[in-house]
Design a protein around this motif. Structure first.
Motif, PDB file in Angstrom:
ATOM      1  N   LYS A 166       6.550  -4.267  -8.492  1.00 51.30           N
ATOM      2  CA  LYS A 166       6.190  -2.623  -8.961  1.00 51.30           C
ATOM      3  C   LYS A 166       7.338  -1.594  -8.050  1.00 51.30           C
ATOM      4  CE  LYS A 166       3.900   1.577  -8.993  1.00 51.30           C
ATOM      5  NZ  LYS A 166       2.385   2.022  -9.010  1.00 51.30           N
ATOM      6  N   GLN A 222       0.900  -1.072   0.303  1.00 49.74           N
ATOM      7  CA  GLN A 222      -0.293  -0.054  -0.098  1.00 49.74           C
ATOM      8  C   GLN A 222       1.147   1.007   0.106  1.00 49.74           C
ATOM      9  OE1 GLN A 222       0.708  -1.942   2.470  1.00 49.74           O
ATOM     10  NE2 GLN A 222       1.182  -0.725   4.339  1.00 49.74           N
ATOM     11  N   ALA A 223       2.315   1.121   0.368  1.00 52.14           N
ATOM     12  CA  ALA A 223       3.769   2.398   0.272  1.00 52.14           C
ATOM     13  C   ALA A 223       4.249   1.757  -0.485  1.00 52.14           C
ATOM     14  CB  ALA A 223       3.037   2.548   1.915  1.00 52.14           C
ATOM     15  N   GLY A 266      15.831   6.162   0.278  1.00 51.70           N
ATOM     16  CA  GLY A 266      16.291   5.212   1.102  1.00 51.70           C
ATOM     17  C   GLY A 266      16.527   3.402   0.229  1.00 51.70           C
ATOM     18  N   PRO A 300      20.169  12.931   0.680  1.00 48.59           N
ATOM     19  CA  PRO A 300      19.538  11.480   0.602  1.00 48.59           C
ATOM     20  C   PRO A 300      20.212  11.045   2.275  1.00 48.59           C
ATOM     21  CG  PRO A 300      20.375  11.640  -0.814  1.00 48.59           C
ATOM     22  CD  PRO A 300      20.218  12.866  -1.005  1.00 48.59           C
ATOM     23  N   GLY A 301      19.681  10.373   3.036  1.00 44.82           N
ATOM     24  CA  GLY A 301      19.882  10.216   4.323  1.00 44.82           C
ATOM     25  C   GLY A 301      20.126   9.002   4.678  1.00 44.82           C
ATOM     26  N   GLU A 314      19.082   3.124  -0.926  1.00 42.30           N
ATOM     27  CA  GLU A 314      19.915   3.069  -0.698  1.00 42.30           C
ATOM     28  C   GLU A 314      20.045   2.029   0.530  1.00 42.30           C
ATOM     29  OE1 GLU A 314      18.119   7.311   1.280  1.00 42.30           O
ATOM     30  OE2 GLU A 314      20.612   7.901   0.958  1.00 42.30           O
ATOM     31  N   ALA A 371      12.416   6.170   2.406  1.00 45.57           N
ATOM     32  CA  ALA A 371      11.938   6.320   3.279  1.00 45.57           C
ATOM     33  C   ALA A 371      10.693   6.632   3.485  1.00 45.57           C
ATOM     34  CB  ALA A 371      12.714   7.382   3.936  1.00 45.57           C
ATOM     35  N   GLU A 429      15.281  13.146  -2.805  1.00 45.90           N
ATOM     36  CA  GLU A 429      15.060  13.389  -1.657  1.00 45.90           C
ATOM     37  C   GLU A 429      14.848  15.678  -1.877  1.00 45.90           C
ATOM     38  OE1 GLU A 429      17.093  11.272  -1.810  1.00 45.90           O
ATOM     39  OE2 GLU A 429      17.353   9.964  -0.450  1.00 45.90           O
ATOM     40  N   ALA A 480       9.678   2.503  -2.727  1.00 53.30           N
ATOM     41  CA  ALA A 480       9.862   3.917  -2.741  1.00 53.30           C
ATOM     42  C   ALA A 480      10.373   4.816  -1.760  1.00 53.30           C
ATOM     43  CB  ALA A 480       8.893   4.248  -3.274  1.00 53.30           C
ATOM     44  N   ILE A 497       7.424   8.900   3.377  1.00 55.86           N
ATOM     45  CA  ILE A 497       7.848  10.296   3.607  1.00 55.86           C
ATOM     46  C   ILE A 497       6.888  11.170   4.773  1.00 55.86           C
ATOM     47  CG2 ILE A 497       6.898  12.184   2.501  1.00 55.86           C
ATOM     48  CD1 ILE A 497       8.186  11.060   0.159  1.00 55.86           C
ATOM     49  N   LYS A 498       5.628  10.335   4.807  1.00 50.43           N
ATOM     50  CA  LYS A 498       4.501  10.546   5.736  1.00 50.43           C
ATOM     51  C   LYS A 498       4.979  10.102   7.796  1.00 50.43           C
ATOM     52  CE  LYS A 498       1.264   8.925   2.711  1.00 50.43           C
ATOM     53  NZ  LYS A 498       0.945   7.785   1.908  1.00 50.43           N
TER      54      LYS A 498
HETATM   55  N1  CAA Z   1       6.498   7.861   2.309  1.00 48.40           N
HETATM   56  C1  CAA Z   1       5.318   7.188   1.904  1.00 48.40           C
HETATM   57  N2  CAA Z   1       4.648   6.907   1.255  1.00 48.40           N
HETATM   58  C2  CAA Z   1       4.881   6.657  -0.101  1.00 48.40           C
HETATM   59  C3  CAA Z   1       6.156   7.092  -0.139  1.00 48.40           C
HETATM   60  C4  CAA Z   1       7.079   7.073   0.232  1.00 48.40           C
HETATM   61  N3  CAA Z   1       8.253   6.805  -0.064  1.00 48.40           N
HETATM   62  N4  CAA Z   1       6.597   6.487  -1.842  1.00 48.40           N
HETATM   63  C5  CAA Z   1       5.099   6.208  -2.219  1.00 48.40           C
HETATM   64  N5  CAA Z   1       3.669   6.341  -1.483  1.00 48.40           N
HETATM   65  C6  CAA Z   1       3.051   5.907  -1.284  1.00 48.40           C
HETATM   66  C7  CAA Z   1       2.434   6.876  -2.177  1.00 48.40           C
HETATM   67  O1  CAA Z   1       1.670   7.815  -0.743  1.00 48.40           O
HETATM   68  C8  CAA Z   1       0.448   5.962  -2.038  1.00 48.40           C
HETATM   69  O2  CAA Z   1       0.298   5.902  -1.112  1.00 48.40           O
HETATM   70  P1  CAA Z   1      -2.234   6.653  -0.912  1.00 48.40           P
HETATM   71  O3  CAA Z   1      -2.590   5.922  -2.185  1.00 48.40           O
HETATM   72  O4  CAA Z   1      -2.121   6.231   0.117  1.00 48.40           O
HETATM   73  O5  CAA Z   1      -2.046   8.329  -1.771  1.00 48.40           O
HETATM   74  C9  CAA Z   1       1.203   4.977  -2.509  1.00 48.40           C
HETATM   75  O6  CAA Z   1       2.295   4.900  -1.978  1.00 48.40           O
HETATM   76  C10 CAA Z   1       1.132   4.219  -3.878  1.00 48.40           C
HETATM   77  O7  CAA Z   1       2.219   5.521  -4.706  1.00 48.40           O
HETATM   78  P2  CAA Z   1       1.744   6.821  -5.439  1.00 48.40           P
HETATM   79  O8  CAA Z   1      -0.014   6.739  -6.336  1.00 48.40           O
HETATM   80  O9  CAA Z   1       2.459   7.911  -5.779  1.00 48.40           O
HETATM   81  O10 CAA Z   1       2.088   5.811  -7.280  1.00 48.40           O
HETATM   82  P3  CAA Z   1       2.840   5.673  -8.670  1.00 48.40           P
HETATM   83  O11 CAA Z   1       2.501   4.836  -9.452  1.00 48.40           O
HETATM   84  O12 CAA Z   1       1.848   7.130  -8.877  1.00 48.40           O
HETATM   85  O13 CAA Z   1       4.200   6.487  -8.434  1.00 48.40           O
HETATM   86  C11 CAA Z   1       6.279   7.052  -7.688  1.00 48.40           C
HETATM   87  C12 CAA Z   1       5.108   6.493  -8.012  1.00 48.40           C
HETATM   88  C13 CAA Z   1       6.571   7.597  -8.719  1.00 48.40           C
HETATM   89  C14 CAA Z   1       7.467   6.177  -6.804  1.00 48.40           C
HETATM   90  C15 CAA Z   1       5.612   7.728  -5.917  1.00 48.40           C
HETATM   91  O14 CAA Z   1       5.388   7.071  -5.024  1.00 48.40           O
HETATM   92  C16 CAA Z   1       6.582   8.147  -5.105  1.00 48.40           C
HETATM   93  O15 CAA Z   1       7.438  10.091  -5.907  1.00 48.40           O
HETATM   94  N6  CAA Z   1       6.994   8.295  -4.100  1.00 48.40           N
HETATM   95  C17 CAA Z   1       8.735   8.999  -3.739  1.00 48.40           C
HETATM   96  C18 CAA Z   1       9.604   8.710  -4.309  1.00 48.40           C
HETATM   97  C19 CAA Z   1      10.713   9.450  -2.912  1.00 48.40           C
HETATM   98  O16 CAA Z   1      10.422  10.718  -2.711  1.00 48.40           O
HETATM   99  N7  CAA Z   1      11.359   8.645  -2.571  1.00 48.40           N
HETATM  100  C20 CAA Z   1      12.133   9.576  -1.490  1.00 48.40           C
HETATM  101  C21 CAA Z   1      12.045   9.524  -0.243  1.00 48.40           C
HETATM  102  S1  CAA Z   1      12.612  10.323   1.440  1.00 48.40           S
HETATM  103  C22 CAA Z   1      14.114   9.323   1.378  1.00 48.40           C
HETATM  104  O17 CAA Z   1      14.383   7.851   1.250  1.00 48.40           O
HETATM  105  C23 CAA Z   1      15.184  10.200   2.581  1.00 48.40           C
HETATM  106  C24 CAA Z   1      16.189   8.983   2.309  1.00 48.40           C
HETATM  107  O18 CAA Z   1      17.413   8.827   2.053  1.00 48.40           O
HETATM  108  C25 CAA Z   1      16.048   8.346   3.434  1.00 48.40           C
END
Ligand code: CAA
Length: 258
Positions: A60, A24-25, A109, A139-140, A112, A66, A132, A64, A68-69
């Protein structure tokens, strides 16, 4: 075996499998995932019936990023006080070789986490990136450090500063991925590779991984000293005697992992 909620854990022969399971995430890595993946990897690492670990996700998404929420409302002092990504240090520290089998998104993440593994096998659908910067952060979980060591400063800088994703072929050309396979073959190829690795003697696997890790950390001169000592130490193992006897006797070795 311990009950986990965000991952599936299974041992097949001498291979330990960890499958991220938060569909779901898109397998976003929250604190619970970090604790569970690390606990499962450490448990496999402590079991001498396991000679390789595979970490994988879904078709899929490997992961995706860390979650974010989970992070959105945190302050700097929350980040420091909780050492937000600290659990991953124990994952990165396991002695057993770890293969990341990546299909779909390996972002932030997720990329990473793949880079904390020793080998990255990619499905042709895999997409790697450090997005990020689009979230107002960087990146963290090691991305600014490990990506440079994997693919060099200039390409890592382009990806980290722009947030652009790269496909599996580009990641292979860049040296991040050891092999690209059709998505439908990913798990079979990971199984074959993991079984091959797990069939070797554990002392030499641990020594090889520790020496590879040392190369990432230190100078050539210090790394060569580490390798010399690690090589010599293996001559006190049963597996060295068995491996060399098997060669002389023209048969397969029967390693006892001692
Ligand atoms: N955190 C929390 N929830 C996430 C998530 C994340 N990183 N990536 C995806 N999800 C959730 C979405 O919020 C969505 O939930 P809802 O249905 O409740 O809204 C569900 O997963 C499906 O995602 P999408 O509807 O966005 O799917 P998509 O196929 O349209 O897009 C995607 C896919 C391009 C990967 C897009 O989900 C996206 O851009 N995700 C975030 C990617 C990102 O920015 N990652 C970096 C996170 S920060 C980090 O990682 C810090 C670090 O260095 C440790």
């Amino acid at each position: 075996m311990t009950e986990y909620e965000t991952i599936l854990v299974e041992q097949r022969g001498r291979v330990g499998w960890i499958t991220l399971n938060r569909p779901q995430a898109l397998n976003a890595l929250n604190g619970q995932v970090a604790d569970e993946v690390t606990a499962a990897a450490v448990a496999f690492d402590e079991d001498d019936g396991v000679g390789a670990i595979v970490v994988t996700g879904s078709e899929k998404a490997f992961a995706a990023g860390a979650d974010i929420k989970e992070m959105e409302g945190m302050s700097a002092s929350d980040m420091f006080a909780t050492d937000h990504f600290g659990a991953w240090n124990d994952f990165a520290g396991v002695r057993t070789p770890v293969i990341a089998a990546v299909s779909g998104f390996a972002l932030g993440g997720g990329c990473e986490l793949a880079m904390m593994c020793d080998i990255i096998l990619a499905a042709d659908t895999a997409k790697f990136g450090q997005p990020e910067i689009n979230l107002g952060v960087i990146p963290g979980m090691g991305g600014t450090q490990r990506l440079i060591r994997a693919i060099g400063y200039y390409k890592a800088a382009e990806l980290i500063l722009s947030g652009r994703m790269m496909g599996a072929e580009e990641a292979e050309r860049a040296g991040l991925v050891s092999r690209v396979v059709p998505a439908s073959d990913l798990l079979d190829e990971a199984t074959k590779l993991a079984e091959t690795i797990a069939s070797k003697g554990l002392p030499s696997l641990y020594a090889a991984k520790a020496s590879l890790d040392t190369a990432m950390e230190t100078t050539l001169a210090a790394g060569l000293i580490h390798e010399k000592k690690a090589f010599a130490a293996l001559f006190d193992t049963e597996d060295q005697k068995e491996g060399m006897a098997a060669f002389r006797e023209k048969r397969e070795p029967n390693f006892t992992h001692r």
